[in-house]
Enzyme design. Structure first.
Site, mmCIF file in Angstrom:
data_model
loop_
_atom_site.group_PDB
_atom_site.id
_atom_site.type_symbol
_atom_site.label_atom_id
_atom_site.label_comp_id
_atom_site.label_asym_id
_atom_site.label_seq_id
_atom_site.Cartn_x
_atom_site.Cartn_y
_atom_site.Cartn_z
ATOM 1 C CE LYS A 189 -3.002 2.797 2.962
ATOM 2 N NZ LYS A 189 -3.715 2.928 4.244
ATOM 3 C CD GLU A 248 -5.484 9.061 10.517
ATOM 4 O OE1 GLU A 248 -4.936 7.961 10.675
ATOM 5 O OE2 GLU A 248 -5.872 9.464 9.420
#
Length: 373
Positions: A140, A184
């Protein structure tokens, strides 16, 4: 008199903000910036006769031209109390001994002007990321783009207020010319207790997240390494916490909340941040090959985008997020950033659309009444 916007210090999630002005600015360039920042912070705590509160804004990567910054404001407003945070001038020599490469008292940095990548260029970037995944270079990688918005300091100040009003459940911030509203949390620390949140997997509709195995897999790739890293230094409340859906005004995310107790209370918040950053949610898996690929593929230096930003105090408490949904001051305006996690099977056109959605909060704040048609 309010400080210039580039020097403003602001942190808020609902309620009253923590703000600061003036004081000392410590800038770190080169390798091991977070560890060196922690050494200087520990030297400050040893030298000051009171428990200070400071703001931090760190670069995404140590190769960035923009420094990581620790700000000790001279005037701090926290919990509706205004405090003065003085420091003796001779302290500078002690701090330079802790880090000979430390830079003191410089003006906030700006990113250099540059062109905005096109839709076609971003599609090519994603295709190159997919090719690297196919060659097993990474599993990823999080790749992004930027967009420049003309704005003066007054517009930026109004934008910060608009973000705080529109997104009371996320963290609104301004530190050293970087400002935005991020969902976040990287680390919240109170005594021995801490919590963090991993966001990965984004969609306009919640059903798309839970039914799309690619997005679920992307989220697991982001959450599992964080759990493994924290388990080495802490007792986790849940060893395998389940992800949940997080709703924001314009997007849904898959989120995993992680909480626990540190094994060694002497471990500082910055040491924990250094262990976690860069997380798979903003870099990729494996970490170092993903960071190297980001440097190779992206069109410009990320600066402090996707880096740690927040505050910490002398009691070991902290609230530090990842600098997302944000922009960095640039001559004549603000450079906005947005990125998405790329895994096998990603659609380059959809990935561009995701960055558009992630740019919306800042664009709406800087351009009130704009039309998306």
């Amino acid at each position: 008199m309010s400080p210039p916007f580039a020097q403003l210090l602001h942190w808020q999630r609902g309620g009253e903000p923590i703000t600061g002005s003036g004081g000392w600015r410590f800038a770190f360039t080169g390798a091991d910036r977070l560890r060196r920042m922690d050494r200087v912070w520990q030297a400050l705590l040893s030298a000051l006769p009171y428990s200070p509160t400071a703001f931090v804004s760190a670069a995404f990567d140590d190769t960035s031209a923009l420094p990581s910054v620790l700000r000790l404001p001279a005037l701090l407003q926290r919990d509706q109390v205004e405090l003065e945070q003085s420091a003796p001038s001779e302290l500078a020599a002690q701090l330079l001994a802790a880090d000979p490469h430390l830079r003191l008292g410089e003006q906030p940095s700006m990113t250099a002007p540059g062109s905005t990548p096109t839709r076609a260029q971003h599609r090519l970037l994603v295709e190159r990321a997919l090719a690297a995944i196919e060659r097993d270079r990474v599993r990823k990688v999080v790749v992004g783009r930027d967009e420049f918005v003309p704005a003066d300091p007054e517009v930026c100040g109004r934008a910060l207020e608009a973000l705080a009003a529109a997104y009371p459940d996320v963290w609104t911030f301004a530190v050293d010319g970087l400002f935005g509203a991020t969902p976040e949390l990287l680390l919240a620390r109170t005594g021995e207790r801490f919590r963090t949140r991993v966001l990965a997997g984004t969609a306009r509709e919640p059903g798309l997240l839970v039914s799309d195995e690619r997005r679920v897999s992307e989220h697991r790739l982001a959450a599992d390494p964080v759990l493994t890293s924290l388990a080495e230094v802490a007792v986790l409340d849940e060893v395998h916490p389940e992800p949940h859906l997080l709703e924001l005004p314009n997007l849904w995310h898959l989120a995993t909340d992680i909480a626990g107790r540190v094994l060694d209370p002497a471990v500082s918040p910055l040491a924990l941040v250094d262990r976690l950053h860069p997380t798979p949610a903003v870099a990729g898996v494996p970490q170092q090959p993903a960071v190297a690929l980001i440097e190779e593929l992206e069109f410009r230096d990320r600066g402090r985008y996707a880096g740690p930003v927040g505050w910490l105090d002398g009691e070991g408490n902290a609230e530090i997020c990842l600098a997302l949904r944000c922009g960095q001051l640039e001559p004549g305006g603000v450079r906005l950033y947005a990125a998405g996690g790329i895994v096998a099977g990603a659609d380059p056109e959809w990935e561009y659309t995701e960055t558009e959605a992630k740019l919306e909060p800042m664009l709406d704040a800087l351009r009130p009444g704009r039309s998306d048609s």
